[in-house]
Design a protein around this motif. Structure first.
Motif, PDB file in Angstrom:
ATOM      1  N   SER A 138      52.035  28.963  54.261  1.00 16.47           N
ATOM      2  CA  SER A 138      50.692  29.260  53.769  1.00 16.47           C
ATOM      3  C   SER A 138      49.686  29.069  54.889  1.00 16.47           C
ATOM      4  O   SER A 138      49.799  28.132  55.694  1.00 16.47           O
ATOM      5  CB  SER A 138      50.314  28.341  52.601  1.00 16.47           C
ATOM      6  OG  SER A 138      50.797  28.820  51.379  1.00 16.47           O
ATOM      7  N   LYS A 139      48.701  29.954  54.928  1.00 15.86           N
ATOM      8  CA  LYS A 139      47.562  29.813  55.825  1.00 15.86           C
ATOM      9  C   LYS A 139      46.359  29.517  54.943  1.00 15.86           C
ATOM     10  O   LYS A 139      45.949  30.355  54.147  1.00 15.86           O
ATOM     11  CB  LYS A 139      47.333  31.079  56.644  1.00 15.86           C
ATOM     12  CG  LYS A 139      46.271  30.932  57.727  1.00 15.86           C
ATOM     13  CD  LYS A 139      46.209  32.180  58.592  1.00 15.86           C
ATOM     14  CE  LYS A 139      45.251  31.986  59.766  1.00 15.86           C
ATOM     15  NZ  LYS A 139      43.839  31.836  59.341  1.00 15.86           N
ATOM     16  N   VAL A 166      38.030  28.939  49.859  1.00 16.84           N
ATOM     17  CA  VAL A 166      38.982  29.002  50.969  1.00 16.84           C
ATOM     18  C   VAL A 166      39.914  30.189  50.752  1.00 16.84           C
ATOM     19  O   VAL A 166      40.243  30.538  49.621  1.00 16.84           O
ATOM     20  CB  VAL A 166      39.817  27.701  51.090  1.00 16.84           C
ATOM     21  CG1 VAL A 166      38.955  26.524  51.465  1.00 16.84           C
ATOM     22  CG2 VAL A 166      40.602  27.421  49.825  1.00 16.84           C
ATOM     23  N   ARG A 167      40.302  30.799  51.854  1.00 13.59           N
ATOM     24  CA  ARG A 167      41.273  31.884  51.804  1.00 13.59           C
ATOM     25  C   ARG A 167      42.669  31.297  51.904  1.00 13.59           C
ATOM     26  O   ARG A 167      42.969  30.556  52.834  1.00 13.59           O
ATOM     27  CB  ARG A 167      41.038  32.864  52.952  1.00 13.59           C
ATOM     28  CG  ARG A 167      42.151  33.879  53.151  1.00 13.59           C
ATOM     29  CD  ARG A 167      42.202  34.913  52.030  1.00 13.59           C
ATOM     30  NE  ARG A 167      41.085  35.837  52.116  1.00 13.59           N
ATOM     31  CZ  ARG A 167      40.881  36.856  51.261  1.00 13.59           C
ATOM     32  NH1 ARG A 167      41.734  37.028  50.261  1.00 13.59           N
ATOM     33  NH2 ARG A 167      39.840  37.626  51.383  1.00 13.59           N
ATOM     34  N   VAL A 168      43.509  31.609  50.925  1.00 10.44           N
ATOM     35  CA  VAL A 168      44.892  31.137  50.910  1.00 10.44           C
ATOM     36  C   VAL A 168      45.821  32.343  50.973  1.00 10.44           C
ATOM     37  O   VAL A 168      45.786  33.213  50.098  1.00 10.44           O
ATOM     38  CB  VAL A 168      45.202  30.301  49.646  1.00 10.44           C
ATOM     39  CG1 VAL A 168      46.661  29.856  49.644  1.00 10.44           C
ATOM     40  CG2 VAL A 168      44.277  29.098  49.566  1.00 10.44           C
ATOM     41  N   GLN A 185      44.478  35.255  48.251  1.00 10.09           N
ATOM     42  CA  GLN A 185      43.243  35.217  47.473  1.00 10.09           C
ATOM     43  C   GLN A 185      42.302  34.150  48.014  1.00 10.09           C
ATOM     44  O   GLN A 185      42.727  33.229  48.711  1.00 10.09           O
ATOM     45  CB  GLN A 185      43.531  34.900  45.994  1.00 10.09           C
ATOM     46  CG  GLN A 185      44.225  36.001  45.234  1.00 10.09           C
ATOM     47  CD  GLN A 185      44.333  35.683  43.755  1.00 10.09           C
ATOM     48  OE1 GLN A 185      43.587  34.879  43.215  1.00 10.09           O
ATOM     49  NE2 GLN A 185      45.276  36.314  43.080  1.00 10.09           N
ATOM     50  N   ARG A 186      41.019  34.299  47.661  1.00 12.16           N
ATOM     51  CA  ARG A 186      40.057  33.232  47.898  1.00 12.16           C
ATOM     52  C   ARG A 186      40.055  32.302  46.696  1.00 12.16           C
ATOM     53  O   ARG A 186      40.087  32.744  45.552  1.00 12.16           O
ATOM     54  CB  ARG A 186      38.657  33.794  48.137  1.00 12.16           C
ATOM     55  CG  ARG A 186      38.513  34.435  49.505  1.00 12.16           C
ATOM     56  CD  ARG A 186      37.057  34.516  49.921  1.00 12.16           C
ATOM     57  NE  ARG A 186      36.948  34.941  51.309  1.00 12.16           N
ATOM     58  CZ  ARG A 186      36.988  34.123  52.338  1.00 12.16           C
ATOM     59  NH1 ARG A 186      37.154  32.822  52.120  1.00 12.16           N
ATOM     60  NH2 ARG A 186      36.888  34.576  53.570  1.00 12.16           N
ATOM     61  N   LEU A 226      60.025  35.833  43.507  1.00 15.90           N
ATOM     62  CA  LEU A 226      59.296  34.693  44.039  1.00 15.90           C
ATOM     63  C   LEU A 226      57.821  34.864  43.736  1.00 15.90           C
ATOM     64  O   LEU A 226      57.213  35.874  44.095  1.00 15.90           O
ATOM     65  CB  LEU A 226      59.526  34.568  45.546  1.00 15.90           C
ATOM     66  CG  LEU A 226      58.937  33.322  46.215  1.00 15.90           C
ATOM     67  CD1 LEU A 226      59.514  32.049  45.613  1.00 15.90           C
ATOM     68  CD2 LEU A 226      59.197  33.343  47.718  1.00 15.90           C
ATOM     69  N   SER A 227      57.247  33.883  43.048  1.00 17.93           N
ATOM     70  CA  SER A 227      55.848  33.932  42.648  1.00 17.93           C
ATOM     71  C   SER A 227      55.124  32.690  43.143  1.00 17.93           C
ATOM     72  O   SER A 227      55.738  31.766  43.682  1.00 17.93           O
ATOM     73  CB  SER A 227      55.734  34.030  41.125  1.00 17.93           C
ATOM     74  OG  SER A 227      56.375  35.177  40.627  1.00 17.93           O
ATOM     75  N   TYR A 228      53.808  32.684  42.912  1.00 18.50           N
ATOM     76  CA  TYR A 228      52.974  31.603  43.430  1.00 18.50           C
ATOM     77  C   TYR A 228      51.847  31.325  42.454  1.00 18.50           C
ATOM     78  O   TYR A 228      51.243  32.247  41.892  1.00 18.50           O
ATOM     79  CB  TYR A 228      52.397  32.018  44.787  1.00 18.50           C
ATOM     80  CG  TYR A 228      51.644  30.935  45.519  1.00 18.50           C
ATOM     81  CD1 TYR A 228      52.302  30.059  46.353  1.00 18.50           C
ATOM     82  CD2 TYR A 228      50.264  30.816  45.391  1.00 18.50           C
ATOM     83  CE1 TYR A 228      51.614  29.068  47.046  1.00 18.50           C
ATOM     84  CE2 TYR A 228      49.564  29.838  46.080  1.00 18.50           C
ATOM     85  CZ  TYR A 228      50.250  28.963  46.901  1.00 18.50           C
ATOM     86  OH  TYR A 228      49.574  27.983  47.577  1.00 18.50           O
ATOM     87  N   PHE A 229      51.560  30.044  42.227  1.00 17.61           N
ATOM     88  CA  PHE A 229      50.400  29.671  41.431  1.00 17.61           C
ATOM     89  C   PHE A 229      49.878  28.340  41.954  1.00 17.61           C
ATOM     90  O   PHE A 229      50.535  27.666  42.764  1.00 17.61           O
ATOM     91  CB  PHE A 229      50.748  29.576  39.941  1.00 17.61           C
ATOM     92  CG  PHE A 229      51.609  28.390  39.579  1.00 17.61           C
ATOM     93  CD1 PHE A 229      51.057  27.270  38.976  1.00 17.61           C
ATOM     94  CD2 PHE A 229      52.975  28.404  39.831  1.00 17.61           C
ATOM     95  CE1 PHE A 229      51.846  26.176  38.646  1.00 17.61           C
ATOM     96  CE2 PHE A 229      53.773  27.310  39.487  1.00 17.61           C
ATOM     97  CZ  PHE A 229      53.204  26.201  38.897  1.00 17.61           C
ATOM     98  N   SER A 230      48.701  27.958  41.527  1.00 18.94           N
ATOM     99  CA  SER A 230      48.099  26.707  42.012  1.00 18.94           C
ATOM    100  C   SER A 230      47.334  26.028  40.886  1.00 18.94           C
ATOM    101  O   SER A 230      46.992  26.638  39.878  1.00 18.94           O
ATOM    102  CB  SER A 230      47.166  26.979  43.197  1.00 18.94           C
ATOM    103  OG  SER A 230      46.065  27.782  42.801  1.00 18.94           O
ATOM    104  N   PHE A 231      47.084  24.731  41.065  1.00 21.13           N
ATOM    105  CA  PHE A 231      46.256  23.975  40.131  1.00 21.13           C
ATOM    106  C   PHE A 231      45.506  22.906  40.908  1.00 21.13           C
ATOM    107  O   PHE A 231      45.887  22.549  42.018  1.00 21.13           O
ATOM    108  CB  PHE A 231      47.100  23.352  39.012  1.00 21.13           C
ATOM    109  CG  PHE A 231      48.074  22.295  39.475  1.00 21.13           C
ATOM    110  CD1 PHE A 231      47.698  20.960  39.565  1.00 21.13           C
ATOM    111  CD2 PHE A 231      49.368  22.637  39.841  1.00 21.13           C
ATOM    112  CE1 PHE A 231      48.585  19.993  40.000  1.00 21.13           C
ATOM    113  CE2 PHE A 231      50.267  21.674  40.277  1.00 21.13           C
ATOM    114  CZ  PHE A 231      49.874  20.347  40.353  1.00 21.13           C
TER     115      PHE A 231
END
Length: 250
Positions: A138-139, A166-168, A185-186, A226-231
């Motif tokens: 990740s950047k 932030v841009r991820v 995404q931001r 492969l997926s991605y999520f955040s909290f």
């Protein structure tokens, strides 16, 4: 006197060991949820909830020889018996952890625990957890982090803009050793937040849990990807919890 002294030392050591083994854990299910498992608290077993792609409440637990166990209850003529279903290594020195529960290859139940202490995973930090069999990077703004399968890494985030965004960008390595994007995404990131991003292999339940409409007619519906999520966590939530504990102890 020597015997009394030795007995006191032994008792104090036992108290310290018992205190050191007392931890807190919250749980999250990947592709599966459960409400029929238990954590051990001293001589008691407490029922826990493992929700789908959502954090549970924090539970008190105890670790044994550096690992934490989840139990199932079996009813017998002599009364209930508790057996270990799965266990995972608890982060060394941590007082709290996030446990990711999932079904591995061949139907094997697995759980991985990641340090949740604010002293090590502080506000304005971004944590990347990789629940997949491939390397993920990740950047986050100008910081780059690469995480191997079932590992995690954390970076401190500096925001130069007045806007708390932030841009991820997150990518993974495919079978040809080529980087492929899975997220770009931001993300809002205010002062007292810390954010966890998780890369997971999912067959569609992540989209259901997040309320994402199904793509009608798509040929790969139900196919693992492969997926991605955040909290996010807020420091005020933890501060409030500490204050509640202090008040209840009075």
């Amino acid at each position: 006197m020597p015997r009394i002294f030795i007995a006191c030392i032994t008792l104090c050591s036992a108290v310290l060991i018992a205190h050191a083994s007392a931890v807190e854990v919250r749980l999250m299910g990947v592709e599966v949820s459960r409400n029929d498992l238990y954590l051990k608290q001293g001589t008691e077993f407490v029922s826990v909830d493992i929700p789908l792609y959502v954090n549970s409440a924090y539970y008190k637990a105890e670790i044994s020889e550096g690992s934490l166990q989840l139990y199932t209850k079996i009813e017998t003529d002599e009364g209930p018996r508790f057996e270990v279903v799965v266990e995972g290594d608890f982060p060394t020195g941590a007082h709290s952890a996030l446990g990711i529960y999932f079904i591995g290859p061949g139907g094997q139940i697995q759980v991985y625990f990641y340090d949740d202490d604010w002293s090590t995973f502080s506000k304005r930090s971004y944590r990347l957890i990789n629940i997949s069999p491939v390397s993920v990077s990740s950047k986050i703004e100008d910081s780059l982090i690469q995480v191997q399968p079932f590992q995690s890494g954390t970076v401190q985030v500096e925001i130069d803009s007045n806007l708390p965004l932030v841009r991820v960008m997150t990518v993974y390595k495919d079978g040809n050793d080529q980087w492929k994007p899975i997220y770009n995404q931001r993300t809002p990131f205010v002062e007292d937040w810390r954010i966890t991003g998780i890369a997971v292999v999912t067959a569609g339940k992540l989209d259901q849990a997040m309320g994402v409409p199904a793509a009608t007619g798509a040929p790969d519906v139900g196919k693992a990807k492969l997926s991605y999520f955040s909290f996010k966590d807020q420091e005020s939530t933890t501060a409030q919890k500490v204050a509640e504990r202090q008040n209840s102890a009075k």
